[in-house]
Every structure is written in structure tokens, then in C-alpha cells.
Design an enzyme around this catalytic site. Structure first.
Site, PDB file in Angstrom:
ATOM      1  NE  ARG A   2      34.650  35.301  39.194  1.00 26.67           N
ATOM      2  CZ  ARG A   2      34.135  35.909  40.262  1.00 26.67           C
ATOM      3  NH1 ARG A   2      33.417  36.985  40.128  1.00 26.67           N
ATOM      4  NH2 ARG A   2      34.363  35.462  41.462  1.00 26.67           N
ATOM      5  NE  ARG A   6      35.716  41.634  43.017  1.00 25.15           N
ATOM      6  CZ  ARG A   6      35.492  40.686  43.935  1.00 25.15           C
ATOM      7  NH1 ARG A   6      34.441  40.766  44.696  1.00 25.15           N
ATOM      8  NH2 ARG A   6      36.314  39.678  44.047  1.00 25.15           N
ATOM      9  NE  ARG A  15      29.046  46.882  42.488  1.00 18.24           N
ATOM     10  CZ  ARG A  15      27.842  46.862  43.044  1.00 18.24           C
ATOM     11  NH1 ARG A  15      27.074  47.930  42.999  1.00 18.24           N
ATOM     12  NH2 ARG A  15      27.380  45.777  43.619  1.00 18.24           N
ATOM     13  CG  ASP A  51      27.132  36.760  39.066  1.00 15.36           C
ATOM     14  OD1 ASP A  51      28.228  37.159  39.511  1.00 15.36           O
ATOM     15  OD2 ASP A  51      26.551  35.754  39.522  1.00 15.36           O
ATOM     16  CE1 TYR A 126      27.253  31.386  45.591  1.00 21.98           C
ATOM     17  CE2 TYR A 126      27.361  30.650  43.327  1.00 21.98           C
ATOM     18  CZ  TYR A 126      27.974  31.171  44.444  1.00 21.98           C
ATOM     19  OH  TYR A 126      29.304  31.481  44.417  1.00 21.98           O
TER      20      TYR A 126
HETATM   21  O1  1CP Z   1      35.172  40.112  35.320  1.00 20.53           O
HETATM   22  C1  1CP Z   1      33.992  40.430  35.419  1.00 20.53           C
HETATM   23  O2  1CP Z   1      33.607  41.362  36.137  1.00 20.53           O
HETATM   24  C2  1CP Z   1      33.026  39.665  34.555  1.00 20.53           C
HETATM   25  C3  1CP Z   1      31.745  39.426  35.142  1.00 20.53           C
HETATM   26  C4  1CP Z   1      31.582  38.340  36.199  1.00 20.53           C
HETATM   27  C5  1CP Z   1      31.808  36.963  36.070  1.00 20.53           C
HETATM   28  C6  1CP Z   1      32.476  36.224  34.924  1.00 20.53           C
HETATM   29  C7  1CP Z   1      30.995  38.570  37.464  1.00 20.53           C
HETATM   30  C8  1CP Z   1      30.579  39.889  38.007  1.00 20.53           C
HETATM   31  N1  1CP Z   1      30.794  37.352  38.055  1.00 20.53           N
HETATM   32  C9  1CP Z   1      31.290  36.351  37.227  1.00 20.53           C
HETATM   33  C10 1CP Z   1      31.251  34.891  37.428  1.00 20.53           C
HETATM   34  C11 1CP Z   1      30.908  34.346  38.766  1.00 20.53           C
HETATM   35  N2  1CP Z   1      30.037  34.862  39.710  1.00 20.53           N
HETATM   36  C12 1CP Z   1      31.382  33.094  39.253  1.00 20.53           C
HETATM   37  C13 1CP Z   1      32.252  32.144  38.455  1.00 20.53           C
HETATM   38  C14 1CP Z   1      33.677  32.494  38.395  1.00 20.53           C
HETATM   39  C15 1CP Z   1      34.440  32.516  39.701  1.00 20.53           C
HETATM   40  O3  1CP Z   1      34.356  31.556  40.484  1.00 20.53           O
HETATM   41  O4  1CP Z   1      35.140  33.486  39.907  1.00 20.53           O
HETATM   42  C16 1CP Z   1      30.831  32.891  40.533  1.00 20.53           C
HETATM   43  C17 1CP Z   1      31.058  31.718  41.444  1.00 20.53           C
HETATM   44  C18 1CP Z   1      29.986  34.007  40.809  1.00 20.53           C
HETATM   45  C19 1CP Z   1      29.135  34.210  41.996  1.00 20.53           C
HETATM   46  C20 1CP Z   1      29.453  35.505  42.655  1.00 20.53           C
HETATM   47  N3  1CP Z   1      28.983  36.726  42.228  1.00 20.53           N
HETATM   48  C21 1CP Z   1      30.310  35.719  43.762  1.00 20.53           C
HETATM   49  C22 1CP Z   1      31.061  34.647  44.544  1.00 20.53           C
HETATM   50  C23 1CP Z   1      30.388  34.352  45.851  1.00 20.53           C
HETATM   51  C24 1CP Z   1      30.977  33.158  46.594  1.00 20.53           C
HETATM   52  O5  1CP Z   1      30.358  32.075  46.585  1.00 20.53           O
HETATM   53  O6  1CP Z   1      32.070  33.313  47.158  1.00 20.53           O
HETATM   54  C25 1CP Z   1      30.343  37.118  43.995  1.00 20.53           C
HETATM   55  C26 1CP Z   1      31.096  37.849  45.074  1.00 20.53           C
HETATM   56  C27 1CP Z   1      29.504  37.722  43.015  1.00 20.53           C
HETATM   57  C28 1CP Z   1      29.272  39.183  42.812  1.00 20.53           C
HETATM   58  C29 1CP Z   1      29.988  39.724  41.639  1.00 20.53           C
HETATM   59  N4  1CP Z   1      29.807  39.279  40.350  1.00 20.53           N
HETATM   60  C30 1CP Z   1      30.547  40.033  39.475  1.00 20.53           C
HETATM   61  C31 1CP Z   1      31.244  41.046  40.250  1.00 20.53           C
HETATM   62  C32 1CP Z   1      32.133  42.111  39.669  1.00 20.53           C
HETATM   63  C33 1CP Z   1      30.905  40.826  41.590  1.00 20.53           C
HETATM   64  C34 1CP Z   1      31.491  41.615  42.770  1.00 20.53           C
HETATM   65  C35 1CP Z   1      30.582  42.335  43.586  1.00 20.53           C
HETATM   66  C36 1CP Z   1      30.076  43.660  43.134  1.00 20.53           C
HETATM   67  O7  1CP Z   1      30.748  44.508  42.512  1.00 20.53           O
HETATM   68  O8  1CP Z   1      28.933  43.904  43.566  1.00 20.53           O
END
Ligand code: 1CP
Length: 332
Positions: A2, A6, A15, A51, A126
Site C-alpha cells: 500500500r 506515494r 496527485r 482510500d 476515524y
Molecule cells: O497503495 C495505494 O496508494 C492504494 C490506495 C490506498 C489504500 C489501499 C490509500 C491511498 N489508502 C489505502 C488504505 C488505507 N487508508 C488504510 C488501510 C491500510 C493501511 O493501514 O495501510 C488506512 C488505515 C487508511 C487511512 C489513511 N489514509 C491514512 C492513515 C492515517 C493514520 O491513522 O495513521 C493516511 C495517511 C491516509 C491518506 C492516504 N491514503 C492513500 C494515500 C496514498 C495516502 C497518503 C497521503 C496523500 O498522498 O495525500
């Protein structure tokens, strides 16, 4: 892996600024971001760029993804009145951008696409906390203090996960993953009582689609038997539990996915290489294994290190593939 995209310069280029929900709702951009890590790394599957909060956002419950923070709600879920903030999801309308993204991907990808949803506990955390949390105090207070309201909330979140997963598979996803990233924050008894029934409902509701279901939580060593038993074919394992131990705890009949520590991708190559080889050895040639990180790629990761990991796993993993006594099982 995942968020493999990024850390890539090509990701940053397309992005755009602000919430990633904008990019997720733009099919051309979302498809391009999905393809980037596949092109760059030659991995064996793609994961949809979206997401875990996308279906909640699409249902009209106010939620955003704040850059550098993660999912945030200005008005967190706090009482029964907040149940009315969820509209039932009609994927053909509310998630049309997702179907369009997958349609583009079906014309471009030569590896399978993995769809995904957040599990009810992780997504609800969340909604109740209003932002990422370390202690999960509010969501635990809700589930233990007002179980009826908790179950109503978790059931609504489960329905949104089911709607999104079914729509993804109908559009072309070849596997699904249910992320219960934060389930490891719970005592197994609490997980069993408050969380497991809702995750079971999601996984059961996609069973008829005939695609492999992966169920994953970090810090979930104590929960592995319950996570496996929720209804899946593949269990995701973070880096805290050795694969051999995870296999024992899950009874040996599930495929496992994991379990490289994402922080070690930042270590010198010799250290990283030894760690990859150690994990492959720990798998001991078992055919039911998907090499992956134990959690998401860290933003400061050097893409070249991941390129080398993928190349190494393809080269050595194949050579160390199913041991002779397992090879027969692998082909059945
Ligand atoms: O690989 C990929 O980019 C696929 C897309 C993807 C996936 C599968 C994103 C994009 N998010 C997720 C799943 C996700 N999102 C999970 C489950 C998997 C895991 O635990 O890794 C969770 C908990 C989230 C919630 C989330 N969204 C967080 C975590 C926050 C925390 O509680 O610490 C974050 C930082 C995001 C933002 C996000 N989502 C995805 C990306 C590429 C990003 C990064 C920020 C950005 O570019 O703005």
C-alpha cells in the site's frame, strides 16, 4: 504494498494539491496513480488508488483526508442523531468514479487488480475519534459504554464496505482486501464481541463473488486466529509475527501475506536483502504465500530499494518456491 506510489516522483507530479479525495474522484488520475507502482516496480498485482474512507465520504457523512494527517471529521460521530448522517450507498451513482477508474484500468493492466475496503472497526475509529489516534479512547468508550449505538454504527459502515467491494469486483477487481489496520488495539475478547461479527458480515457478503479475500490488521499477532476465522482465504501479517508462527496460529490452511518491516526498506541494501531472504526462508517454500510489506510504504522510501526487493523476490522466491511435498498441493 500500500502507498507504494506515494514516494514516487511521478505520483507527486499527478496527485495535485489538497485532499487525495479529489484525485480519487478523478478516474483518469486515479487510474494513472494505480498504474505507476506496477510500471516502476513490476509487482504482480495493482491496488486500486482510493482510500478506506471513500465510501463514507460518498455516503455524505462529512469526512476528508487532510494532507500529512489522514482521515479527519470536523463533526465526529458522537450520538444516535449522527446515524442519520449516513445515506445508503447507491454505488452506480455515489461510486461511479470508482467504476470508471476500474474500467480504464481493465484496458491497461496486465496484472490483476486488488480492490479493498476498510473494516468496520478501523473506519469507525476515524468517524468517532475525528482523526488518527494512538489510544482509540473515544471509540472504545463508545463500544463498551453504548454497545447498541456502536453496533448500529458498525453495521452501517459494514454496509458501505459491502457496497464498495461488490462494485469493485463487478467492475473487474480480481481479489479484495479488508483492512482492519487498527484491530490490534483491541483485547481479543473485545474484538470477538464488538468487531468480529461486523467484519464477518462484510466477508460473507462477498463470498459468492468467488475472488480471494484477504483480511489484514497490524499488531494483530494475538488476533490472528480470529482474523483468519472471519471468512477469508489470505491473512495479512505485519512484521511483528514470524510467518511460521502466523501459519501455526492460523492452522496452516490459509495463504499468508507479508511481512517485511517497512522501516527496513530504509536500511542499507545488505540489511534489507538479508531480511527479505530471512522471510522467504521462514516461509519454507509454502505455496500459499504472497510476499509484501507488513504495512504501507513509508513516504521517505527510496524507490530503488523497492525495485531491488521486487527483483530479489522474483528471482529467489521462485527458486525457493514450493517445496517438493507442497508442490503437489499447489497444483490442485
Ligand atoms: O497503495 C495505494 O496508494 C492504494 C490506495 C490506498 C489504500 C489501499 C490509500 C491511498 N489508502 C489505502 C488504505 C488505507 N487508508 C488504510 C488501510 C491500510 C493501511 O493501514 O495501510 C488506512 C488505515 C487508511 C487511512 C489513511 N489514509 C491514512 C492513515 C492515517 C493514520 O491513522 O495513521 C493516511 C495517511 C491516509 C491518506 C492516504 N491514503 C492513500 C494515500 C496514498 C495516502 C497518503 C497521503 C496523500 O498522498 O495525500
Amino acid at each position: 504494498m500500500r502507498q507504494a506510489g506515494r514516494s514516487l516522483p511521478e505520483y507527486k507530479a499527478v496527485r495535485g494539491e489538497g485532499s487525495i479525495l479529489q484525485a480519487i474522484q478523478d478516474p483518469e488520475r486515479a487510474a494513472e496513480i494505480t498504474l505507476q507502482p506496477v510500471r516502476r516496480y513490476g509487482v504482480d498485482a495493482a491496488i486500486l488508488f482510493s482510500d478506506i474512507v471513500t465510501p463514507i465520504f460518498a455516503s455524505g457523512f462529512g469526512i476528508d483526508i487532510t494532507p500529512g494527517v489522514g482521515p479527519t471529521c470536523e463533526q465526529p460521530f458522537a450520538s444516535a442523531a449522527d446515524l442519520d448522517r449516513f445515506r445508503p450507498l447507491d454505488p452506480s451513482v455515489d461510486l461511479d468514479f470508482q467504476a470508471k477508474t476500474i474500467e480504464i484500468l481493465m484496458g491497461e493492466l496486465d496484472v490483476p487488480l486488488i480492490g479493498f475496503a476498510g473494516a468496520p472497526f478501523t473506519v469507525a475509529s476515524y468517524l468517532v475519534e475525528g482523526r488518527p489516534t494512538r489510544d482509540f479512547a473515544k471509540v472504545k468508550a463508545l463500544m463498551t459504554g453504548d454497545p447498541k449505538l456502536w453496533h448500529q454504527l458498525a453495521d452501517l459502515v459494514a454496509d458501505s464496505a459491502i457496497a464498495t467491494l461488490r462494485a469493485q469486483v463487478e467492475a473487474g477487481a480480481k481479489a479484495v482486501q479488508l483492512f482492519d489496520s487498527w484491530a490490534g488495539a483491541l483485547h481479543p475478547a473485545h474484538y470477538r464481541e464488538y468487531v468480529l461479527p461486523h467484519s464477518e458480515k462484510v466477508l460473507a457478503a462477498v463470498a459468492d463473488l468467488g475472488v480471494p479475500r484477504t483480511h489484514f490488521g497490524i499488531n494483530s499477532g494475538e488476533l490472528l486466529p480470529l482474523i483468519a476465522g472471519a471468512g477469508c482465504e489470505v491473512v495479512g501479517v505485519d512484521w511483528r509475527t514470524p510467518l511460521s508462527v502466523a501459519r501455526e496460529r492460523t492452522g496452516g490452511t490459509y495463504a499468508l501475506q507479508g511481512n517485511l518491516d517497512p522501516a527496513l526498506v530504509l536500511a542499507p541494501w545488505e540489511v534489507l536483502e538479508a531480511e527479505v531472504l530471512r522471510i522467504l526462508d521462514d516461509n519454507a517454500g509454502h505455496p500459499g504465500y504472497i510476499f509484501n510489506l507488513g504495512h504501507g510504504v513509508l513516504p521517505m522510501t527510496n524507490p530503488e530499494q523497492l525495485e531491488r526487493v521486487v527483483e530479489l523476490v522474483h528471482r529467489v522466491g521462485t527458486a525457493r518456491g514450493p517445496a517438493p511435498d507442497n508442490a503437489a498441493n499447489a497444483s490442485t
